[in-house]
Design an enzyme around this catalytic site. Sequence first.
Site, PDB file in Angstrom:
ATOM      1  N   GLY A  73      -9.564  46.042 -13.148  1.00 55.69           N
ATOM      2  CA  GLY A  73      -9.916  44.861 -12.518  1.00 55.69           C
ATOM      3  C   GLY A  73     -11.159  44.724 -12.226  1.00 55.69           C
ATOM      4  O   GLY A  73     -12.133  44.306 -13.399  1.00 55.69           O
ATOM      5  N   ARG A  74     -11.607  45.033 -11.042  1.00 58.41           N
ATOM      6  CA  ARG A  74     -12.835  44.686 -10.635  1.00 58.41           C
ATOM      7  C   ARG A  74     -14.236  45.110 -11.820  1.00 58.41           C
ATOM      8  O   ARG A  74     -15.128  44.605 -11.990  1.00 58.41           O
ATOM      9  CB  ARG A  74     -13.305  45.359  -9.195  1.00 58.41           C
ATOM     10  CG  ARG A  74     -12.476  44.541  -8.250  1.00 58.41           C
ATOM     11  CD  ARG A  74     -12.360  45.432  -6.902  1.00 58.41           C
ATOM     12  NE  ARG A  74     -11.961  46.717  -7.188  1.00 58.41           N
ATOM     13  CZ  ARG A  74     -12.065  47.747  -6.435  1.00 58.41           C
ATOM     14  NH1 ARG A  74     -12.819  47.642  -5.370  1.00 58.41           N
ATOM     15  NH2 ARG A  74     -11.493  48.624  -6.844  1.00 58.41           N
ATOM     16  N   GLN A  96       3.358  37.655 -13.567  1.00 56.77           N
ATOM     17  CA  GLN A  96       3.552  38.390 -12.411  1.00 56.77           C
ATOM     18  C   GLN A  96       4.382  37.726 -11.277  1.00 56.77           C
ATOM     19  O   GLN A  96       4.024  36.646 -11.016  1.00 56.77           O
ATOM     20  CB  GLN A  96       2.644  39.189 -12.009  1.00 56.77           C
ATOM     21  CG  GLN A  96       3.015  40.075 -10.645  1.00 56.77           C
ATOM     22  CD  GLN A  96       1.855  41.045 -10.254  1.00 56.77           C
ATOM     23  OE1 GLN A  96       1.048  40.156  -9.370  1.00 56.77           O
ATOM     24  NE2 GLN A  96       1.561  42.294 -10.467  1.00 56.77           N
ATOM     25  N   CYS A 134       0.860  44.301  -3.521  1.00 55.39           N
ATOM     26  CA  CYS A 134       0.299  43.375  -2.737  1.00 55.39           C
ATOM     27  C   CYS A 134       0.129  43.589  -1.367  1.00 55.39           C
ATOM     28  O   CYS A 134       1.024  43.899  -0.691  1.00 55.39           O
ATOM     29  CB  CYS A 134       0.611  41.573  -3.096  1.00 55.39           C
ATOM     30  SG  CYS A 134      -0.359  40.534  -2.151  1.00 55.39           S
ATOM     31  N   GLU A 149      -5.510  37.907  -7.975  1.00 53.00           N
ATOM     32  CA  GLU A 149      -5.255  36.502  -7.396  1.00 53.00           C
ATOM     33  C   GLU A 149      -6.773  35.805  -6.958  1.00 53.00           C
ATOM     34  O   GLU A 149      -7.504  36.555  -5.967  1.00 53.00           O
ATOM     35  CB  GLU A 149      -4.567  36.673  -6.212  1.00 53.00           C
ATOM     36  CG  GLU A 149      -3.823  35.356  -5.640  1.00 53.00           C
ATOM     37  CD  GLU A 149      -3.540  35.084  -4.237  1.00 53.00           C
ATOM     38  OE1 GLU A 149      -3.866  36.305  -3.454  1.00 53.00           O
ATOM     39  OE2 GLU A 149      -3.240  34.144  -3.688  1.00 53.00           O
TER      40      GLU A 149
HETATM   41  C1  FMN Z   1      -9.264  39.792  -5.345  1.00 51.38           C
HETATM   42  C2  FMN Z   1      -7.872  40.574  -5.756  1.00 51.38           C
HETATM   43  C3  FMN Z   1      -6.777  40.099  -6.242  1.00 51.38           C
HETATM   44  C4  FMN Z   1      -5.840  40.925  -6.453  1.00 51.38           C
HETATM   45  N1  FMN Z   1      -4.598  40.308  -6.847  1.00 51.38           N
HETATM   46  C5  FMN Z   1      -3.477  40.998  -7.457  1.00 51.38           C
HETATM   47  C6  FMN Z   1      -2.346  40.415  -7.617  1.00 51.38           C
HETATM   48  O1  FMN Z   1      -2.241  39.128  -7.813  1.00 51.38           O
HETATM   49  N2  FMN Z   1      -1.280  41.153  -8.206  1.00 51.38           N
HETATM   50  C7  FMN Z   1      -1.605  42.494  -8.344  1.00 51.38           C
HETATM   51  O2  FMN Z   1      -0.379  43.160  -8.824  1.00 51.38           O
HETATM   52  N3  FMN Z   1      -2.739  43.099  -8.004  1.00 51.38           N
HETATM   53  C8  FMN Z   1      -3.864  42.389  -7.567  1.00 51.38           C
HETATM   54  N4  FMN Z   1      -4.847  42.905  -7.250  1.00 51.38           N
HETATM   55  C9  FMN Z   1      -4.923  44.488  -7.577  1.00 51.38           C
HETATM   56  C10 FMN Z   1      -5.717  44.794  -8.654  1.00 51.38           C
HETATM   57  O3  FMN Z   1      -4.731  44.271  -9.971  1.00 51.38           O
HETATM   58  C11 FMN Z   1      -6.015  46.011  -9.063  1.00 51.38           C
HETATM   59  O4  FMN Z   1      -4.600  46.988  -8.745  1.00 51.38           O
HETATM   60  C12 FMN Z   1      -7.056  46.831  -8.026  1.00 51.38           C
HETATM   61  O5  FMN Z   1      -8.081  45.714  -8.011  1.00 51.38           O
HETATM   62  C13 FMN Z   1      -7.544  48.175  -8.260  1.00 51.38           C
HETATM   63  O6  FMN Z   1      -8.124  48.124  -9.705  1.00 51.38           O
HETATM   64  P1  FMN Z   1      -9.623  47.881 -10.042  1.00 51.38           P
HETATM   65  O7  FMN Z   1     -10.304  49.190  -9.056  1.00 51.38           O
HETATM   66  O8  FMN Z   1      -9.906  48.208 -11.458  1.00 51.38           O
HETATM   67  O9  FMN Z   1     -10.085  46.720  -9.394  1.00 51.38           O
HETATM   68  C14 FMN Z   1      -5.877  42.336  -6.624  1.00 51.38           C
HETATM   69  C15 FMN Z   1      -7.134  42.915  -6.445  1.00 51.38           C
HETATM   70  C16 FMN Z   1      -8.253  42.309  -6.139  1.00 51.38           C
HETATM   71  C17 FMN Z   1      -9.555  42.888  -5.600  1.00 51.38           C
END
Ligand code: FMN
Length: 309
Positions: free
Chosen positions: A223-224, A68, A98, A9
């Site tokens: 993600g990140r 989603q 979330c 998000e």
């Molecule tokens: C800024 C931010 C916004 C996120 N928004 C969502 C979201 O809208 N829906 C969701 O299921 N997860 C959301 N997440 C979680 C990510 O999809 C993911 O599960 C999490 O960052 C871990 O994965 P990563 O280590 O590859 O970033 C968000 C994470 C971050 C950091």
Amino acid sequence: MKIVLAPMEGVVDHLMRDMLTQVGGFDSCVTEFVRVVDQLLPSKVFYRLCPELHQQGLTPSGVPVKVQLLGQEPDWLAENAVRAIELGSHGVDLNFGCPAKTVNKSKGGAVLLKETEALYKIVSAVRKAVPLEHQVTAKMRLGFEDKSLAIENAQAIESAGANSLAIHARTKTEGYKPPAYWEWIGKIRQQTHIPIIANGEIWSKTDATLCQQRSQCDDIMLGRGALAMPNLAQVIRQDAQEMTWEQVKALLLTYSGYEIFGDKGRYYPNRIKQWLGYLKVQYPQAENLFLRIRALTKSADIVAVLQQP
Ligand SMILES: Cc1cc2nc3c(=O)[nH]c(=O)nc-3n(C[C@H](O)[C@H](O)[C@H](O)COP(=O)(O)O)c2cc1C
């Protein structure tokens, strides 16, 4: 192996999805969450968060996007899921991860991980409403405060009919702090049968391999890590060379064009600074660039700095 671009998000909007899927390596994307409270949302809400719905639910490079939903009311989630599908979403994903607090007396996201029965009811209602040829998937964390319900929750989601489950390998309380407990995904995997997608803390090819081993999953979600290294999916998939800083800079300029043109530049200064925040994990030069644009608020001034050698 499938690689999914994680929903984020305020970060991974349609422009970022466009750019990262053009760079390549992703099989599918998930949108930022659409909050469902007590009504069938108008189509414009879906189009705003997922403009790809105007193009058969595909990014310009042809990668499918799934809407989603986040909420607690099974029936309203079901109705909105059907709408998302009718508008062209490639399946629908339910957010059980979330960390955000209750909004407008409405729960949703990770807090539901305390109530296995609620998860079951939501997934069943959505699965019953959405025609079977369309996927209903879910994304969860390992728990709210602890991991005691992790396996039960995943089993409830499975028995309610979800087609697959992405698991961010941490509890809500653990937030985004390393490590991610990939071995917990492995435990869940042993006690479920649907495809599981492992997520959390994958920043490199080595992380991806370790995550796959410990979680016993082939499929992963980035993600990140994908923001910090825009071609991470290609690096993982086909041992591509990591992008050089020069290539990243070219991408930043492309993105600037998209953002300014796409959203009339309203969000551009914040978005570009936010992205540099992620990039500096892999590229020390990003920190330097960030410091140079930090105080700038006009898009043109920022682009001028980016254009400097
Ligand atoms: C800024 C931010 C916004 C996120 N928004 C969502 C979201 O809208 N829906 C969701 O299921 N997860 C959301 N997440 C979680 C990510 O999809 C993911 O599960 C999490 O960052 C871990 O994965 P990563 O280590 O590859 O970033 C968000 C994470 C971050 C950091």
